[in-house]
Motif scaffolding. Structure first.
Motif, short mmCIF file in Angstrom:
data_model
loop_
_atom_site.label_atom_id
_atom_site.label_comp_id
_atom_site.label_asym_id
_atom_site.label_seq_id
_atom_site.Cartn_x
_atom_site.Cartn_y
_atom_site.Cartn_z
N ASN A 2 47.83 41.95 24.24
CA ASN A 2 47.64 43.20 24.89
C ASN A 2 47.97 42.73 26.51
OD1 ASN A 2 45.34 41.97 26.12
ND2 ASN A 2 44.22 42.62 24.11
N ALA A 3 47.44 43.93 27.26
CA ALA A 3 47.64 43.68 28.59
C ALA A 3 46.92 42.19 29.57
CB ALA A 3 47.17 45.05 29.42
N PHE A 4 45.96 42.14 28.64
CA PHE A 4 45.23 41.12 29.08
C PHE A 4 45.79 39.54 28.60
CE2 PHE A 4 42.37 44.70 28.70
CZ PHE A 4 41.88 44.67 29.97
N ASP A 5 46.68 39.45 27.98
CA ASP A 5 47.26 38.14 27.29
C ASP A 5 48.76 37.98 27.82
OD1 ASP A 5 45.25 37.92 25.60
OD2 ASP A 5 45.96 39.27 24.40
N ILE A 34 43.63 42.87 42.20
CA ILE A 34 42.60 43.46 41.49
C ILE A 34 42.67 42.99 40.00
CG2 ILE A 34 40.91 45.01 40.91
CD1 ILE A 34 40.76 44.18 43.73
N GLU A 35 41.82 42.31 39.15
CA GLU A 35 42.02 42.11 37.97
C GLU A 35 42.06 43.28 37.05
OE1 GLU A 35 42.02 39.21 36.18
OE2 GLU A 35 41.85 37.98 38.15
N VAL A 36 42.61 43.05 35.91
CA VAL A 36 43.06 44.31 34.93
C VAL A 36 41.82 45.13 34.57
CG1 VAL A 36 45.50 43.60 34.69
CG2 VAL A 36 43.65 42.98 33.16
N GLY A 37 40.93 44.16 34.23
CA GLY A 37 39.54 44.93 33.96
C GLY A 37 38.99 45.94 34.66
N GLU A 38 39.13 45.66 36.07
CA GLU A 38 38.43 46.45 37.15
C GLU A 38 39.57 47.84 37.43
OE1 GLU A 38 37.46 46.53 41.89
OE2 GLU A 38 37.51 44.84 40.95
N LEU A 65 49.73 58.51 28.90
CA LEU A 65 50.35 57.74 29.80
C LEU A 65 50.58 56.46 29.20
CD1 LEU A 65 48.84 58.72 33.25
CD2 LEU A 65 50.79 59.68 32.14
N MET A 66 51.31 55.52 29.51
CA MET A 66 51.14 54.13 29.00
C MET A 66 51.08 53.42 30.25
SD MET A 66 50.93 51.92 26.82
CE MET A 66 51.45 52.86 25.26
N LEU A 67 50.16 52.50 30.22
CA LEU A 67 50.04 51.37 31.58
C LEU A 67 50.41 50.02 31.12
CD1 LEU A 67 49.03 50.50 34.17
CD2 LEU A 67 46.70 50.60 33.30
N GLU A 68 51.24 49.45 31.79
CA GLU A 68 51.85 47.97 31.23
C GLU A 68 51.47 47.21 32.62
OE1 GLU A 68 53.04 46.56 28.64
OE2 GLU A 68 53.81 48.05 27.32
N ILE A 69 50.87 45.99 32.60
CA ILE A 69 50.55 45.35 33.71
C ILE A 69 51.05 43.84 33.27
CG2 ILE A 69 48.77 44.28 35.25
CD1 ILE A 69 46.92 46.68 34.21
N LEU A 70 51.70 43.15 34.28
CA LEU A 70 52.28 41.72 34.13
C LEU A 70 51.87 41.07 35.40
CD1 LEU A 70 56.07 42.42 33.50
CD2 LEU A 70 54.43 42.05 31.99
N TRP A 128 49.12 41.00 40.40
CA TRP A 128 49.59 41.78 39.13
C TRP A 128 50.65 42.79 39.73
CZ3 TRP A 128 46.94 40.36 34.67
CH2 TRP A 128 45.59 39.59 34.78
N LEU A 129 51.67 43.01 38.70
CA LEU A 129 52.48 44.04 38.68
C LEU A 129 52.34 45.15 37.63
CD1 LEU A 129 55.05 45.41 40.02
CD2 LEU A 129 56.43 44.09 38.14
N GLY A 130 52.14 46.21 38.16
CA GLY A 130 51.68 47.47 36.93
C GLY A 130 52.92 48.59 37.00
#
Length: 418
Positions: free
Chosen positions: A306-309, A338-342, A371-376, A383-385
């Motif tokens: 997922n986005a955290f992995d 900012i971390e993705v969790g926040e 919406l679909m949110l992808e974060i790299l 982080w690039l979102g």
């Protein structure tokens, strides 16, 4: 150091002070693959070097899809792992797991598994074919579960690692879904000898069904040492495909024939996907090793990234040009420290329901808008979102688009809008 981030000296080529490029393994129209060495621990790797100056806009989306597909699939033991992505102004480097055993086509052509048809022998006996094919279908099923259609499964893209295990490689022609619904494809791609009839006919097709067909061709080659459809030319072979005319050697068991017949069904509506057929068929339950059983058991349920992995990428990576060409949908892109969790918690406070996507990404739902949110992660701190509209485009543009931007503006930097 040259413009491509390489240091030269003493016959060595060092990229970004992290990897040494050793011998050339292969080359394509816009990329070369080298055996490499990680300087930190001397580990062997494969490095795909993509020359930005040699690529054209039409090729860039394939590069991005290869990276995104491998990121989603990085946890499966029968898929080549992507360790790192780095970039300079002129080159993109994909650092991957090195499969030292070569590909299955080279093994066949080299004679190790070559069928001696006159003597009634075949490349693999049933046990060997079953072992390799179980590994293949475990990986293909995992791809399907994570919204990835490979679309170019063939002997050349099946590799062997140092322990003799099969690894799927080369996701440059893959297609990625949004994990929300079945996606119908229409691009004719892949290798004709392994392509399903609907792909060759340029009809809209299901990527999972097309991959299942390719797996059927592979299994036939494993057991028979030749392609399943015969003819003097392409037209005759295509007619044999449509008529379901498969000539089996007598050595192929009835159970294996049934599987091949199902997978090489010319009608995609009645052809099963790998997941629908293989995990229950008795031919695959015989004489399997405990390790392989565990591999299949582990991946019957989708173990997704997922986005955290997400993979760690070098801060030198710049794929902005590829992102610009990747999607046509309405989308916004941002950079954040900012971390993705926040970020996820902030989105919840804005009234969005948050759901984890089937194979990665975060699905955001609010009053008919999806919406679909992808974060790299592009460095240890950045982080690039990307946020794209899946449903409710008009409503989102009129109401939620600006609200969304304002709600995150203090923690992200918006980069582009389309």
């Amino acid at each position: 150091m040259d413009a491509g981030g390489r240091e030269k000296g003493g016959g060595k080529s060092i990229i970004l002070k992290k990897y040494e490029l050793c011998r050339l393994l292969g080359r394509g129209s816009f990329a070369k693959v080298y055996q490499g060495r990680r300087l930190e621990d001397n580990a062997d790797v494969a490095v795909k070097v993509i020359d930005k100056s040699a690529t054209v806009a039409a090729v860039e989306p394939y590069i991005l899809r290869e990276i995104l597909a491998m990121r989603r699939l990085n946890h499966h033991p029968n898929i080549v792992k992507l360790h790192e992505v780095m970039a300079t102004k002129t080159k993109i480097y994909l650092v991957m797991e090195l499969a030292t055993g070569g590909d299955f086509l080279a093994k066949l052509n080299g004679g190790e598994f070559l069928a001696k048809l006159n003597g009634g022998e075949r490349p693999f006996d049933n046990a060997t074919a079953r072992r390799y094919f179980r590994q293949l279908i475990a990986a293909v099923s995992f791809c399907d579960q994570n919204g990835v259609a490979h679309r170019d499964i063939k002997l050349q893209n099946l590799l062997l690692d140092g322990d003799g295990n099969l690894k799927i490689s080369d996701f440059g022609l893959s297609a990625l879904s949004d994990h929300l619904k079945d996606v119908s494809l229409e691009t004719m791609c892949g290798t004709p000898a392994y392509s399903a009839p609907e792909v060759i006919s340029r009809k809209r097709y299901d990527g999972a069904k097309a991959d299942a067909w390719s797996c059927g061709v592979i299994l036939f080659e494993f057991l028979a040492g030749r392609r399943p459809f015969e003819g003097h030319n392409t037209s005759e072979r295509f007619r044999a495909m449509i008529r379901h005319e498969i000539r089996f050697p007598s050595s192929v068991s009835k159970s294996a024939r049934k599987i091949i017949h199902r997978l090489l069904d010319p009608n995609p509506l009645t052809r099963p996907t790998i997941g629908e057929l293989m995990m229950k068929h008795p031919w695959f339950k015989k004489s399997s090793s405990p390790a392989l059983e565990q591999s299949l058991s582990d991946h019957k349920e989708s173990k997704t990234m997922n986005a955290f992995d997400i993979i760690s990428m070098s801060s030198g990576l710049d794929l902005s040009g590829i992102f610009e060409e990747e999607m046509r949908e309405k989308r916004m892109r941002f950079v954040s420290t900012i971390e993705v969790g926040e970020i996820e918690e902030r989105v919840k406070k804005m009234g969005f329901g948050v759901e984890r996507g089937k194979g990665g990404g975060i699905r955001l739902v609010k009053e008919g808008v999806v919406l679909m949110l992808e974060i790299l992660r592009v460095s240890t701190e950045i982080w690039l979102g990307e946020i794209k509209v899946v449903n409710g485009g008009k409503e989102f543009e009129e109401i939620t688009w600006e609200e969304f931007k304002v709600g995150l503006t203090d923690i992200v930097s918006w980069q582009s809008e389309q």
